[in-house]
Design a protein around this motif. Structure first.
Motif, PDB file in Angstrom:
ATOM      1  N   TYR A  77      30.534  95.331 -55.853  1.00  7.66           N
ATOM      2  CA  TYR A  77      29.928  94.556 -54.767  1.00  7.66           C
ATOM      3  C   TYR A  77      29.478  95.461 -53.632  1.00  7.66           C
ATOM      4  O   TYR A  77      28.387  95.268 -53.067  1.00  7.66           O
ATOM      5  CB  TYR A  77      30.925  93.516 -54.259  1.00  7.66           C
ATOM      6  N   PRO A  88      27.569  95.198 -46.767  1.00  5.50           N
ATOM      7  CA  PRO A  88      28.299  93.932 -46.931  1.00  5.50           C
ATOM      8  C   PRO A  88      27.976  92.939 -45.820  1.00  5.50           C
ATOM      9  O   PRO A  88      27.927  93.294 -44.645  1.00  5.50           O
ATOM     10  CB  PRO A  88      29.768  94.361 -46.882  1.00  5.50           C
ATOM     11  N   SER A  89      27.752  91.703 -46.189  1.00  6.75           N
ATOM     12  CA  SER A  89      27.450  90.641 -45.238  1.00  6.75           C
ATOM     13  C   SER A  89      27.663  89.305 -45.933  1.00  6.75           C
ATOM     14  O   SER A  89      27.953  89.248 -47.139  1.00  6.75           O
ATOM     15  CB  SER A  89      26.010  90.756 -44.721  1.00  6.75           C
ATOM     16  N   GLY A  90      27.492  88.230 -45.165  1.00  5.53           N
ATOM     17  CA  GLY A  90      27.616  86.911 -45.763  1.00  5.53           C
ATOM     18  C   GLY A  90      26.550  86.656 -46.811  1.00  5.53           C
ATOM     19  O   GLY A  90      26.817  86.074 -47.865  1.00  5.53           O
ATOM     20  N   THR A  91      25.327  87.110 -46.538  1.00  9.30           N
ATOM     21  CA  THR A  91      24.238  86.936 -47.507  1.00  9.30           C
ATOM     22  C   THR A  91      24.508  87.723 -48.784  1.00  9.30           C
ATOM     23  O   THR A  91      24.309  87.226 -49.901  1.00  9.30           O
ATOM     24  CB  THR A  91      22.909  87.389 -46.891  1.00  9.30           C
ATOM     25  N   ALA A  93      27.410  88.655 -49.969  1.00  6.48           N
ATOM     26  CA  ALA A  93      28.508  88.010 -50.695  1.00  6.48           C
ATOM     27  C   ALA A  93      28.020  86.782 -51.445  1.00  6.48           C
ATOM     28  O   ALA A  93      28.425  86.532 -52.590  1.00  6.48           O
ATOM     29  CB  ALA A  93      29.624  87.643 -49.725  1.00  6.48           C
ATOM     30  N   PHE A  94      27.122  86.005 -50.835  1.00  7.31           N
ATOM     31  CA  PHE A  94      26.604  84.794 -51.486  1.00  7.31           C
ATOM     32  C   PHE A  94      25.763  85.150 -52.704  1.00  7.31           C
ATOM     33  O   PHE A  94      25.926  84.563 -53.779  1.00  7.31           O
ATOM     34  CB  PHE A  94      25.784  83.984 -50.485  1.00  7.31           C
ATOM     35  N   THR A  97      27.973  86.444 -55.501  1.00 14.91           N
ATOM     36  CA  THR A  97      28.735  85.350 -56.116  1.00 14.91           C
ATOM     37  C   THR A  97      27.858  84.536 -57.050  1.00 14.91           C
ATOM     38  O   THR A  97      28.301  84.118 -58.134  1.00 14.91           O
ATOM     39  CB  THR A  97      29.332  84.451 -55.025  1.00 14.91           C
ATOM     40  N   PHE A 202      33.593  84.026 -52.946  1.00  9.99           N
ATOM     41  CA  PHE A 202      32.636  84.255 -51.852  1.00  9.99           C
ATOM     42  C   PHE A 202      33.364  84.528 -50.534  1.00  9.99           C
ATOM     43  O   PHE A 202      33.008  85.456 -49.794  1.00  9.99           O
ATOM     44  CB  PHE A 202      31.718  83.037 -51.707  1.00  9.99           C
ATOM     45  N   VAL A 203      34.406  83.746 -50.253  1.00  6.59           N
ATOM     46  CA  VAL A 203      35.161  83.935 -49.009  1.00  6.59           C
ATOM     47  C   VAL A 203      35.840  85.297 -48.995  1.00  6.59           C
ATOM     48  O   VAL A 203      35.836  86.010 -47.982  1.00  6.59           O
ATOM     49  CB  VAL A 203      36.183  82.792 -48.831  1.00  6.59           C
ATOM     50  N   ARG A 206      33.186  88.057 -48.522  1.00  6.91           N
ATOM     51  CA  ARG A 206      32.618  88.066 -47.171  1.00  6.91           C
ATOM     52  C   ARG A 206      33.583  88.681 -46.169  1.00  6.91           C
ATOM     53  O   ARG A 206      33.179  89.439 -45.279  1.00  6.91           O
ATOM     54  CB  ARG A 206      32.259  86.635 -46.748  1.00  6.91           C
ATOM     55  N   GLY A 207      34.856  88.386 -46.282  1.00  5.74           N
ATOM     56  CA  GLY A 207      35.849  88.938 -45.358  1.00  5.74           C
ATOM     57  C   GLY A 207      36.775  89.917 -46.021  1.00  5.74           C
ATOM     58  O   GLY A 207      37.968  89.983 -45.676  1.00  5.74           O
TER      59      GLY A 207
END
Length: 381
Positions: A77, A88-91, A93-94, A97, A202-203, A206-207
């Motif tokens: 990842y 790495p970011s929320g996008t 990670a989405f 996933t 995903f969670v 993201r973190g």
């Protein structure tokens, strides 16, 4: 003023001021000592942990699967996020996933589609069997083993319409309907758990840095410096098991697939894909190449070719599952071969499919405790 009068005057002033004169002084309860407070905190923490596990019992398998995937896929990842999405970011990670979901869902969808396609043929076969019986197919005579016994059973149970009807009546339609309803409910439940696992993945992605830092801090406070080493060993074992499973499945699928093409198995490429996907599931590849051998014989191929497909798949699976796979896991996780073997197959027997990954992690943790906590903490002579 006399002494009696002075005493009475003092009592009167004390009563006016609201000071209890004759009432005994109440003593406050003594606070608990540090040891008692610590014991109370431990008991409260254990109770809350037990309640939390009991509350989340239905979701624990999904949470464990998501954690295994997050730990195993974290290095991939990071490379993916840095190369395509700037880090790495929320996008990131989405998107990652979603890719994982496609990889997991595609083989399952193909298998369900193939089963649905063949269901009409099965229904037509059952109808013809009940109406006029079914003649012995040519491929039965080409079976290298038990061909005569199979032919006799077929003539006695399926060629004769009356015998076929009597045999098919043993299949209770109500039970079959209940089976399909139960299967549909289980399928929906599994799909929901898979969705929850992907959501948890995903969670965690993201973190990931924050979760890892908090977890390491907790282990350091609870277990000291040895806690961080224990976590590293468990992470190494998890990644080694997942990577070993994927690599061995790809290798087994490719080698068995070569046998499909050599033996002339119909739709060899499709069987190769199914064998590779099912090789990640216990006994899944065995089912795939067994079906391939049966299809080879029933579709006009020789019995020798079908037998060779089955024997070749058996040799490859025995070598891959019992020697190559434990060796890869033990080398990457720095586990002795015997512990890796016991962790893989003992975990499978104790915890099911999840035990393939949980078993080696448990063995790695035990080995880390034995090496780091006991021997290194022992006083030097």
């Amino acid at each position: 003023m006399s002494g009696t009068a002075k005493a009475s005057s003092k009592k009167g002033h004390a009563a006016i001021a609201g000071t209890p004169v004759d009432r005994p002084i109440e003593q406050k309860p003594l606070p608990l000592g540090p040891g008692a407070r610590m014991n109370a905190r431990v008991v409260l923490a254990l109770v809350l942990v037990a309640l939390g596990l009991w509350t989340a019992a239905s979701f624990l398998p999904a949470l464990i699967w998501a954690t295994i995937l997050a730990v195993a896929l974290w290095p991939i990842y990071l490379v993916f996020a840095k190369r395509f999405l700037g880090g790495p970011s929320g996008t990131a990670a989405f998107v990652f996933t979603v890719l994982v979901a496609l990889i997991l869902v595609t083989p399952i969808s193909l298998a369900v589609y193939e089963v649905a396609q063949q269901s009409d043929l099965l229904a037509d076969w059952l109808k013809r069997a009940g109406d006029g019986g079914i003649e012995v197919p040519d491929w039965v005579a080409r079976l290298p083993i038990a061909a005569e016994s199979m032919e006799q059973w077929w003539r006695a149970n399926l060629s004769d319409p009356k015998a076929a009807t009597a045999w098919l009546k043993t299949v209770n339609a109500d039970n079959v309907s209940d089976l399909f309803r139960t299967f549909g409910g289980q399928l929906l439940h599994r799909m929901f758990l898979m969705f929850f696992s992907l959501l948890t993945l995903f969670v965690l992605l993201r973190g990931g840095h924050l979760v890892a830092r908090r977890f390491l801090e907790t282990c350091d406070r609870v277990f000291g410096d040895a806690g961080e080493g224990l976590v590293e060993k468990m992470i190494d074992a998890t990644r080694a098991t997942v990577n070993g499973t994927v690599l061995v499945a790809l290798g087994e699928g490719a080698v068995i697939g070569i046998g499909y093409f050599v033996a002339g198995v119909p739709n060899a490429l499709t069987f190769l894909i199914f064998t590779t996907a099912f090789a990640m599931i216990p006994f899944g590849a065995w089912l795939a190449f067994t079906v391939a051998a049966i299809v080879t014989i029933s579709d006009g191929g020789s019995g020798i070719a079908g037998t060779c497909v089955f024997l070749w798949g058996t040799v490859v699976m025995l070598a891959g599952d019992h020697f190559i796979w434990p060796t890869l896991v033990s080398g990457s996780a720095r586990l002795p071969f015997l512990l890796a073997f016991v962790g893989i197959f003992g975990g499978l027997a104790a915890f099911g499919l999840m035990g393939l990954f949980v078993g080696p992690v448990i063995m790695a943790a035990l080995l880390a405790i034995w090496r780091e906590w006991i021997f290194r903490s022992a006083p030097q002579a």
